[in-house]
Scaffold this active site. Structure first.
Site, PDB file in Angstrom:
ATOM      1  N   GLY A 113     -92.450  64.365  15.574  1.00 42.20           N
ATOM      2  CA  GLY A 113     -91.979  64.387  16.961  1.00 42.20           C
ATOM      3  C   GLY A 113     -91.382  65.734  17.310  1.00 42.20           C
ATOM      4  O   GLY A 113     -91.997  66.780  17.045  1.00 42.20           O
ATOM      5  N   GLY A 136     -99.640  63.243  18.860  1.00 39.59           N
ATOM      6  CA  GLY A 136    -100.116  63.101  17.487  1.00 39.59           C
ATOM      7  C   GLY A 136    -101.630  63.270  17.395  1.00 39.59           C
ATOM      8  O   GLY A 136    -102.145  63.863  16.438  1.00 39.59           O
ATOM      9  N   ASP A 137    -102.351  62.769  18.409  1.00 39.44           N
ATOM     10  CA  ASP A 137    -103.809  62.914  18.403  1.00 39.44           C
ATOM     11  C   ASP A 137    -104.201  64.376  18.613  1.00 39.44           C
ATOM     12  O   ASP A 137    -105.166  64.861  18.012  1.00 39.44           O
ATOM     13  CB  ASP A 137    -104.432  62.030  19.498  1.00 39.44           C
ATOM     14  CG  ASP A 137    -104.066  60.560  19.305  1.00 39.44           C
ATOM     15  OD1 ASP A 137    -103.892  60.144  18.144  1.00 39.44           O
ATOM     16  OD2 ASP A 137    -103.946  59.840  20.306  1.00 39.44           O
ATOM     17  N   SER A 189     -96.398  64.288  11.278  1.00 37.87           N
ATOM     18  CA  SER A 189     -95.913  64.699  12.608  1.00 37.87           C
ATOM     19  C   SER A 189     -94.545  64.061  12.821  1.00 37.87           C
ATOM     20  O   SER A 189     -94.388  62.852  12.707  1.00 37.87           O
ATOM     21  CB  SER A 189     -96.911  64.304  13.692  1.00 37.87           C
ATOM     22  OG  SER A 189     -97.256  62.945  13.599  1.00 37.87           O
ATOM     23  N   GLY A 249     -91.454  68.813  14.900  1.00 32.93           N
ATOM     24  CA  GLY A 249     -92.684  69.502  14.507  1.00 32.93           C
ATOM     25  C   GLY A 249     -93.451  68.802  13.413  1.00 32.93           C
ATOM     26  O   GLY A 249     -93.538  67.572  13.389  1.00 32.93           O
TER      27      GLY A 249
END
Lengths: 304, 304
Positions: free
Chosen positions: B220, B249-250, B218, B223
């Site tokens: 930020g 992120g989760d 990931s 993408g």
């Protein structure tokens, strides 16, 4: 016994971080939890010195349970007469920066107290006053408690001839002082906010005119200034102290309470020595018992 | 069901302050409490989207009780299979500065897990794997848990043919990846710390060589980047999104899990849309369900 009132008790967290940098992520290297709120701090100092002390105020929710459990472990003759409420006791977080030794404070607001809970508290308070030799009303008000709360509690104590000390700030102080407490213990900032004067002697005299029978102002490294009907005194330690000032004001209140029957110079000596022993203690908010004994003969009191 | 493991669950506090100024006192104008820890966040997103989800890990003390009570109120088919421990669940405090919109994070370390508690957990984990269609191992390790914990849990899942996703950092990631998880989801910083390379494609390829069957990084606002045995793809939203990236992120992990049987381009689309819908949500860590539907057709996936 001495009664202390903490309407907005708190679960105090102290987080040590290597360095506090806004907008970054920190690993807390040490997390301490203790019962907080000015009145509870005052009570812990009194009880640690062997004085029968009763605490009242409000506690609720999981944080309130933790607070009461920690309070039960406090040393000395301390009785928990906190009133259970449906709201949740607030937390405060003191973030200490190990690199600079400075503290950044985050304080939650506190629980919403219902009118019924406030009424139940005032009944409890009046019952507790029966056995109280002195009462201290300490700290901020949680939401839901009327802003004139301290004025009401001061009048109840005075009607029962129980000496009453008020230690709060802002509008609760402004209103409370008008009810003629025996003593108020503002710090310099609280005194300036109340009176508009940043000159402590002038401001303390103004605070007396507003209704306090006596004013004992805590001036940080400059010690204490007392303006009373018996005279005006300044009490200081021989040299400024290094350490953490957290809780020093609360220890000063404890000193003023435990020496309440002594002449003012001795009363101030106790208050300043206890405050200084709190600055000296490695743990924020605790006092160093040996330093307290050492400091007692060193405090200088000057009549003004 | 989907199983998520959160060995270091947390009671997440979010404190809003008008402006965070170190070395001053702040009144917290809004205090929110929610179950936290990456695995619990992933589970809440999955359950909110209707997927049968079971959470396991550790919970203890008053903060653990509060966490479990809050978890019971989470919407969707979420089952709490956390193991009670004698230690106390950690808190995290996110201080959001209303003036700048930035966040300062303070994370407690977590409870000391005893060897007996760790052994009891691994038994519970193996039982839960029986009914799991996929498992996600998420977040940091509390003290007492062996640093090779994730490597052990990855091997147990693989031995039972349950696809396993690993989302952690530092040494637990380094050791866990060597046990050949089906997928790892590092962010750019975690990937750089693991591989020494700040170039995401190079670093992701290196992470695969270290043992991960696939890597979905990931990045930020840039993408996600996936390096897999089927190919390499980059997935992005049409334009950078404004909002709070907490929990994005989760949510990406939740997307990767729920679309686990789809081809990689569609899997990445789900992950990026859910992450972006989390950035868009006014509440940190929640996703905006309408934004998620809107964003799904907008995600662009490019084969590299």
């Amino acid at each position: 016994m001495i009664l202390t009132v903490t309407l907005n008790a708190a679960l105090d967290l102290t987080y040590r971080v290597p360095r506090l940098l806004p907008q970054t992520e920190h690993r807390v290297t040490q997390a301490l939890e203790r019962p907080g709120g000015k009145g509870l701090n005052v009570a812990r100092v009194l009880a640690a010195l062997g004085h029968e002390t009763v605490v009242t105020g409000f506690a609720g929710g999981p944080t309130g349970e933790t607070l009461r459990r920690l309070l039960a472990d406090a040393p000395g003759p301390l009785t928990d007469a906190l009133l259970p409420v449906t709201g949740t006791t607030r937390r405060t977080v003191a973030v200490t920066d190990a690199a600079t030794g400075t503290t950044t404070q985050l304080n939650e607001t506190g629980p919403d107290i219902t009118p019924g809970e406030w009424a139940a508290f005032t009944d409890r308070y009046v019952q507790l006053l029966r056995d109280a030799q002195a009462v201290a009303l300490c700290g901020s008000l949680p939401p839901g408690v009327p802003v004139g709360a301290y004025a009401h509690l001061v009048r109840q104590a005075r009607a029962r001839h129980v000496p009453v000390l008020l230690d709060t700030s802002g509008e609760p102080l402004r209103r409370g002082i008008a009810a003629r407490p025996d003593l108020v213990k503002p710090n310099a900032a609280e005194l300036a906010a109340l009176t508009g004067s940043t000159e402590p002697l002038r401001a303390a005299m103004d605070a007396r005119r507003r209704g306090a029978h006596a004013v004992a102002a805590s001036l940080g490294p400059d010690g204490m200034l007392a303006v009373t009907s018996d005279g005006t005194w300044r009490a200081t330690t021989p040299r400024p102290l290094q350490g953490n000032p957290t809780g020093a004001g609360d220890s000063a209140v404890a000193g003023l309470l435990l020496a309440r029957d002594l002449p003012w110079p001795e009363r101030l000596t106790q208050a300043v020595a206890l405050a200084a022993a709190t600055v000296r203690s490695p743990t924020a908010g605790d006092f160093d018992a040996a330093a307290y004994e050492d400091l007692l003969p060193q405090v200088r009191v000057t009549a003004m």
